[in-house]
Structures are given as structure tokens and as C-alpha cells.
Design an enzyme around this catalytic site. Structure first.
Site, PDB file in Angstrom:
ATOM      1  N   ASN A  77       0.841  -1.207   0.000  1.00 53.47           N
ATOM      2  CA  ASN A  77       0.000   0.000   0.000  1.00 53.47           C
ATOM      3  C   ASN A  77       0.876   1.257   0.000  1.00 53.47           C
ATOM      4  O   ASN A  77       0.351   2.369   0.076  1.00 53.47           O
ATOM      5  CB  ASN A  77      -0.956   0.012   1.207  1.00 53.47           C
ATOM      6  CG  ASN A  77      -0.233   0.007   2.531  1.00 53.47           C
ATOM      7  OD1 ASN A  77       1.000   0.066   2.575  1.00 53.47           O
ATOM      8  ND2 ASN A  77      -0.978  -0.061   3.625  1.00 53.47           N
ATOM      9  N   THR A  86       4.736   2.902   3.971  1.00 53.24           N
ATOM     10  CA  THR A  86       5.998   3.185   4.673  1.00 53.24           C
ATOM     11  C   THR A  86       6.625   4.463   4.125  1.00 53.24           C
ATOM     12  O   THR A  86       7.171   5.279   4.878  1.00 53.24           O
ATOM     13  CB  THR A  86       6.966   1.992   4.557  1.00 53.24           C
ATOM     14  OG1 THR A  86       6.344   0.863   5.168  1.00 53.24           O
ATOM     15  CG2 THR A  86       8.293   2.259   5.266  1.00 53.24           C
ATOM     16  N   THR A 132       9.557 -11.646  14.813  1.00 53.34           N
ATOM     17  CA  THR A 132      10.750 -10.935  15.267  1.00 53.34           C
ATOM     18  C   THR A 132      11.328 -11.586  16.517  1.00 53.34           C
ATOM     19  O   THR A 132      10.576 -12.063  17.383  1.00 53.34           O
ATOM     20  CB  THR A 132      10.430  -9.440  15.533  1.00 53.34           C
ATOM     21  OG1 THR A 132      11.532  -8.847  16.181  1.00 53.34           O
ATOM     22  CG2 THR A 132       9.199  -9.253  16.375  1.00 53.34           C
ATOM     23  N   HIS A 136       6.344  -4.892  18.875  1.00 54.53           N
ATOM     24  CA  HIS A 136       6.769  -6.278  19.091  1.00 54.53           C
ATOM     25  C   HIS A 136       5.610  -7.132  19.614  1.00 54.53           C
ATOM     26  O   HIS A 136       5.481  -8.301  19.253  1.00 54.53           O
ATOM     27  CB  HIS A 136       7.960  -6.320  20.056  1.00 54.53           C
ATOM     28  CG  HIS A 136       9.274  -5.868  19.443  1.00 54.53           C
ATOM     29  ND1 HIS A 136       9.770  -4.603  19.604  1.00 54.53           N
ATOM     30  CD2 HIS A 136      10.173  -6.515  18.657  1.00 54.53           C
ATOM     31  CE1 HIS A 136      10.935  -4.487  18.953  1.00 54.53           C
ATOM     32  NE2 HIS A 136      11.199  -5.632  18.370  1.00 54.53           N
ATOM     33  N   LYS A 139       3.453  -8.525  16.928  1.00 48.72           N
ATOM     34  CA  LYS A 139       4.024  -9.742  16.338  1.00 48.72           C
ATOM     35  C   LYS A 139       3.730 -10.964  17.216  1.00 48.72           C
ATOM     36  O   LYS A 139       3.556 -12.068  16.711  1.00 48.72           O
ATOM     37  CB  LYS A 139       5.538  -9.580  16.166  1.00 48.72           C
ATOM     38  CG  LYS A 139       5.939  -8.491  15.198  1.00 48.72           C
ATOM     39  CD  LYS A 139       5.806  -8.969  13.758  1.00 48.72           C
ATOM     40  CE  LYS A 139       6.363  -7.958  12.788  1.00 48.72           C
ATOM     41  NZ  LYS A 139       6.376  -8.422  11.406  1.00 48.72           N
ATOM     42  N   GLN A 156      12.905 -12.999  13.235  1.00 47.61           N
ATOM     43  CA  GLN A 156      14.080 -12.398  12.607  1.00 47.61           C
ATOM     44  C   GLN A 156      14.756 -11.394  13.538  1.00 47.61           C
ATOM     45  O   GLN A 156      14.085 -10.623  14.215  1.00 47.61           O
ATOM     46  CB  GLN A 156      13.675 -11.711  11.309  1.00 47.61           C
ATOM     47  CG  GLN A 156      14.868 -11.202  10.523  1.00 47.61           C
ATOM     48  CD  GLN A 156      14.492 -10.833   9.108  1.00 47.61           C
ATOM     49  OE1 GLN A 156      14.749 -11.550   8.159  1.00 47.61           O
ATOM     50  NE2 GLN A 156      13.868  -9.700   8.969  1.00 47.61           N
ATOM     51  N   THR A 209      25.239   6.349  18.769  1.00 47.35           N
ATOM     52  CA  THR A 209      24.415   6.374  19.983  1.00 47.35           C
ATOM     53  C   THR A 209      23.984   4.992  20.503  1.00 47.35           C
ATOM     54  O   THR A 209      22.803   4.645  20.413  1.00 47.35           O
ATOM     55  CB  THR A 209      23.131   7.192  19.730  1.00 47.35           C
ATOM     56  OG1 THR A 209      22.445   6.594  18.582  1.00 47.35           O
ATOM     57  CG2 THR A 209      23.415   8.648  19.458  1.00 47.35           C
ATOM     58  N   TYR A 218      22.422   3.092  23.216  1.00 48.17           N
ATOM     59  CA  TYR A 218      21.616   3.638  24.310  1.00 48.17           C
ATOM     60  C   TYR A 218      22.056   3.073  25.669  1.00 48.17           C
ATOM     61  O   TYR A 218      22.362   1.880  25.798  1.00 48.17           O
ATOM     62  CB  TYR A 218      20.133   3.313  24.110  1.00 48.17           C
ATOM     63  CG  TYR A 218      19.500   3.943  22.878  1.00 48.17           C
ATOM     64  CD1 TYR A 218      19.948   5.164  22.365  1.00 48.17           C
ATOM     65  CD2 TYR A 218      18.433   3.306  22.239  1.00 48.17           C
ATOM     66  CE1 TYR A 218      19.352   5.729  21.250  1.00 48.17           C
ATOM     67  CE2 TYR A 218      17.829   3.864  21.120  1.00 48.17           C
ATOM     68  CZ  TYR A 218      18.300   5.072  20.629  1.00 48.17           C
ATOM     69  OH  TYR A 218      17.696   5.619  19.531  1.00 48.17           O
ATOM     70  N   ARG A 266      14.224   3.606  25.649  1.00 48.90           N
ATOM     71  CA  ARG A 266      13.332   2.439  25.702  1.00 48.90           C
ATOM     72  C   ARG A 266      13.314   1.838  27.098  1.00 48.90           C
ATOM     73  O   ARG A 266      14.276   2.001  27.855  1.00 48.90           O
ATOM     74  CB  ARG A 266      13.818   1.359  24.727  1.00 48.90           C
ATOM     75  CG  ARG A 266      13.996   1.901  23.327  1.00 48.90           C
ATOM     76  CD  ARG A 266      14.321   0.790  22.353  1.00 48.90           C
ATOM     77  NE  ARG A 266      14.508   1.370  21.026  1.00 48.90           N
ATOM     78  CZ  ARG A 266      14.475   0.681  19.903  1.00 48.90           C
ATOM     79  NH1 ARG A 266      14.268  -0.627  19.931  1.00 48.90           N
ATOM     80  NH2 ARG A 266      14.633   1.274  18.739  1.00 48.90           N
ATOM     81  N   VAL A 267      12.239   1.132  27.417  1.00 49.00           N
ATOM     82  CA  VAL A 267      12.218   0.370  28.658  1.00 49.00           C
ATOM     83  C   VAL A 267      12.663  -1.041  28.284  1.00 49.00           C
ATOM     84  O   VAL A 267      11.900  -1.827  27.726  1.00 49.00           O
ATOM     85  CB  VAL A 267      10.807   0.364  29.290  1.00 49.00           C
ATOM     86  CG1 VAL A 267      10.795  -0.506  30.540  1.00 49.00           C
ATOM     87  CG2 VAL A 267      10.384   1.787  29.624  1.00 49.00           C
TER      88      VAL A 267
END
Ligand code: USQ
Length: 419
Positions: A32, A35, A144, A182, A185, A208, A252, A254, A325-326
Site C-alpha cells: 500500500n 511506509t 521478530t 513487538h 508480532k 528475525q 548512539t 543507548y 526504551r524500557v
């Protein structure tokens, strides 16, 4: 084999189409094209210029001498999905058409809902369409490694033997994902597993790892390049680190940088997906492949990128911003990955070689990186705005703090001929 790729305009979908065509498969694709729009939404674009889809298809014909059939449409449109499967009647469907960015899903409630609604709806539509139209077709579903999270045990390929209160069973390994993306998924995996049981479908769920790279052997002409994202939302760790080094921005990793992930070169990811297609699951079988080559910490990757950048005459620096991120910044990580090697999978690309290849391309396209360098620094925060633990309410303010604005809402919005 007749293969239908959903998400054929994407980072993996496009090189997969080229790879399967060059191996003699008959390929059609769905996309579609969203992205492209969503990368623009966060103010970015691909470092490699990506022609409009019709020009991409024409280049395939001209360079490879192959016809690639394309259907523009959305997997959330049930009639569209039915129409494509009835027209194509594929032997195999590689399902890549999902919102694939964890940071995008964490921007706000709307991005979280869009991610889960679209990803789950598309997969359910495909599962029902396969059942009704091509029940013998094999679904290769892109999952994933992030579905598993980072448990303090080895990670099996999908299932493991459990003994509890004196009884044993072979059960799905627990999922502990760290983003709404995630988790979409994880829910997908449950749906595919149920569909293979009740509809007797053939299914391979590919867990993946993080993919890196910009080239595959079939990309012999710039018009055949795949996209390469480097912004904080759509770029993955190693691709971003190399873009940062080329731009002269800090690399970077993290937080402590000890987050380990499984990584895989784009070219070897294509090999894995082809092997899954060429060796279908049995009817009623739901099988899981952990797909990566080696696990690295993001700190180690940053150091390896800096070393090559220095060899190339750049002056890289490494900074450790607070992890937005946590996620565990230090953890055990040992996933098993034996199923694909049993089908003949062999790693063909070494990390340093691929990194040099990426540097080469990004230096060529440096101008495009510079034009969008304002979107490289992370702004999407997984945490509550003041970063205190979510359950610590002892000093909570009387009114809720104002959340940060969504990432990139002030970025350029003009339509580009390339994405
Ligand atoms: N990271 C950094 N610095 C950065 C960017 C990322 O340290 O500048 C860290 C993240 O905190 C994380 C790790 O690198 O610990 C991987 O992050 P990523 O952005 O490369 O990958 P992720 O968000 O997990 O998602 C990507 C793809 C997704 C795919 C997934 C595979 O976008 O589609 O499913 O990789 S996996 O990570 O194995 O779940």
C-alpha cells in the site's frame, strides 16, 4: 514456485523479490506504499533514493529481464486480499506487510493502535483468504526475535519442554516483548499458530533479528536499490550507527549499551527466507525459525563502526544517551538457531565487510543524509515523561505532566519523487 510477497516495496520485500526472481521463481507483490508516507511523517527519507514503484518495476524488467506483477492495496481491505489470492493462486506467501518500527508504535496512543490494528487485521485476512482460496499454500510470516524479550535462559525456536508439578508438555516459549510493535508480532504468532491448527495450514513463523546492510547481489543498478532508513524511528541500530559516523554525529548506543540482539546481513536474510519458501512446512504444521547469525551488544557494534570509520578517515565519537526504551541494558542472551542451518542455511557475509559496503554507499549518498540529519537524534520515549518508575506514585504531581510532542511533526512534508 509461485510466490506472493506482501510488503514488496519495503526494505526486505524488495530485495527478496529480486532474489526469488533471479532464482527462477515467479513473483508477485502487494504493497500500500504507506511506509514511504510514514517515513515522511517523521520528517525523514531513505538514504538511498527509491524511485516510484512503477519505475522500480520497469527497472526490474530492463535490468533482470523479469516481469514482477504488482498490486497496490491494503491487507486491511478483505475484498482486495481475496481478489489478489484468487488471481495469483500462489504456492507460497511471504508476509512482510506490517508496520515494522518499534519507536513508531510508541509515539502515542494513535500510533500504538494503528500498529496493532493494521498488523493483526492484515494477518487475519491473509489467514482466512489462504483457508478459503489456496489452503495448500505455505505462509512464511515475518515475526521478530523481539517477541521473546530477554529472558534469563536460553531461547528455543518457538517451543520448549516444560515440567510443572510433575507433568511435562511441549509448549510455546513465553513472549515478553518490549514495544506495542513487538507485541503485535506476538499476537500475530498466536493467530498463525491457531490457524495452522484449525484450518490445517502450512506456516513458518520467522523470528528475525535486526537486519543490516544495503546491498544484495541482485542489486546491480541504482534503480534496484532497497531503502535505507537512518532516522530514529525507522532506522535500525547498526544502519543508524554508520549513518551517524558518516554525518559526524555521535554514534548512539543507548544507556549502558549492553543490550544484546541477534543480527543478520540483508543478503543472508534473503537466503533464509528463500530456504523457508523452498522447503514448505507440512500441512497443519506451525514451525518457528530463529533467524540471525550472531549476537552483539550495541556497544560492541558502535565500537566496530567507529574503528572502520577511523580507517576511512572519519572522526567518529561514541556517546551513550539515556536509553529511551524500557529494556534491560545488561542481560543474558543465548537464542538457539538450528532450524535454518538444517535446511542448508550458511552465513555468507561477515559483519565488517558489510559495514564497509554500507559506508561506501552512505558516503555516496551523504547529501541525502545531511538533508535529514535533524531526525537522527532519539526523541520517542518509552517511559513516562519524567522517567520515574511507572509504579512509584509517592511524589506524583497533582496534574499530569505534558507529554512530549510526537516525533518529527515539524519535519518537511513536501512530496518527494523518491522516498
Ligand atoms: N539502539 C541503540 N541505539 C540506537 C538505536 C537502537 O542502542 O540509536 C538499541 C535499542 O535500544 C535496542 C537495539 O539497539 O536495544 C535494537 O534496536 P533497533 O532499533 O535496531 O531494532 P528494533 O527496534 O528492535 O526493531 C528492529 C526492526 C524490527 C525488527 C527487529 C528485530 O525495526 O522490524 O522486528 O529489529 S529484533 O530487534 O530482533 O526484535
Amino acid at each position: 514456485m509461485k510466490v506472493l510477497i506482501t510488503g514488496i516495496d519495503g526494505y526486505s520485500g524488495w530485495p527478496l523479490a529480486l532474489h526469488l526472481l533471479s532464482r527462477g521463481h515467479d513473483v508477485a507483490g502487494i504493497d500500500n506504499l504507506v511506509t514511504r508516507k510514514r517515513v515522511q511523517e517523521v520528517g525523514s527519507w531513505s538514504a538511498t533514493p527509491i524511485p516510484p514503484i512503477q519505475r522500480r518495476l520497469a527497472a526490474v524488467k530492463e535490468v533482470l529481464g523479469k516481469d514482477l506483477r504488482f498490486y497496490k492495496g491494503d491487507l486491511c481491505d478483505w475484498e482486495f486480499v481475496r481478489h489478489v489470492l484468487e488471481t495469483e493462486r500462489p504456492d507460497s506467501i511471504v508476509h512482510l506487510a506490517e508496520q515494522r518500527s518499534a519507536p513508531y508504535s510508541m509515539i502515542d496512543v494513535h500510533h500504538a493502535v494503528t500498529t496493532q490494528v493494521e498488523n493483526l487485521t492484515g494477518t487475519l485476512h491473509l489467514l482466512y483468504a489462504i483457508k478459503e482460496i489456496v489452503p495448500d499454500a505455505h505462509l512464511v510470516k515475518m515475526g521478530t526475535m523481539g517477541e521473546y524479550g530477554t529472558p534469563n535462559t536460553d531461547i528455543p525456536e518457538g517451543f520448549f519442554e516444560v515440567e510443572f508439578h510433575g507433568r511435562k508438555d511441549y509448549l510455546p516459549f513465553p513472549r515478553q516483548a518490549n514495544s506495542w510493535y513487538h507485541w503485535s508480532k506476538v499476537f500475530d504468532s498466536g493467530d498463525v499458530m491457531l490457524a495452522s491448527k484449525i484450518f490445517h495450514l502450512r506456516a513458518t513463523d520467522v523470528m528475525q533479528g535486526v537486519i543490516y546492510g544495503v546491498r544484495t547481489p541482485e542489486i546491480t543498478d541504482d534503480r534496484l536499490l532497497t531503502r535505507f532508513d537512518f532516522d530514529e524511528t525507522w532506522g535500525t541500530a547498526l544502519n543508524r550507527f554508520i549513518a551517524q559516523a558518516v554525518l559526524g554525529l555521535p554514534i548512539t548506543p543507548y544507556g549502558k549499551g549492553e543490550q544484546k540482539r541477534g543480527f543478520l546481513a540483508l543478503e543472508d536474510s534473503m537466503q533464509s527466507l528463500r530456504l523457508a519458501v523452498e522447503n514448505p512446512a507440512a500441512a497443519g504444521e506451525y514451525r518457528v525459525f530463529n533467524q540471525f547469525d550472531a549476537a552483539y551488544s550495541v556497544k560492541e557494534l558502535a565500537e566496530r563502526v567507529a574503528k572502520i570509520a577511523t580507517e576511512l578517515g572519519l572522526n567518529p565519537t561514541i556517546e551513550h544517551p539515556a536509553d529511551p526504551r524500557v529494556e534491560a541494558e545488561q542481560h543474558y542472551y543465548n537464542p538457539i538457531h538450528e532450524h535454518l542451518p538444517r535446511l542448508g542455511y550458511r552465513r555468507t557475509r561477515e559483519l565488517d565487510d558489510v559495514m564497509r559496503e554500507i559506508f561506501h554507499d552512505l558516503i555516496r549518498y551523504r547529501r541525502r543524509l545531511v538533508a535529514r540529519q535533524h531526525v537522527v537524534i532519539p526523541t520517542v520515549n518509552w517511559r513516562v515523561p519524567d522517567s520515574r518508575p511507572l509504579l512509584d506514585t509517592r511524589n506524583a504531581p497533582a496534574t499530569a505532566p505534558t507529554p512530549a510532542p510526537p516525533a518529527g511533526t515539524t519535519g518537511p512534508s513536501s512530496a518527494n519523487t523518491t522516498a
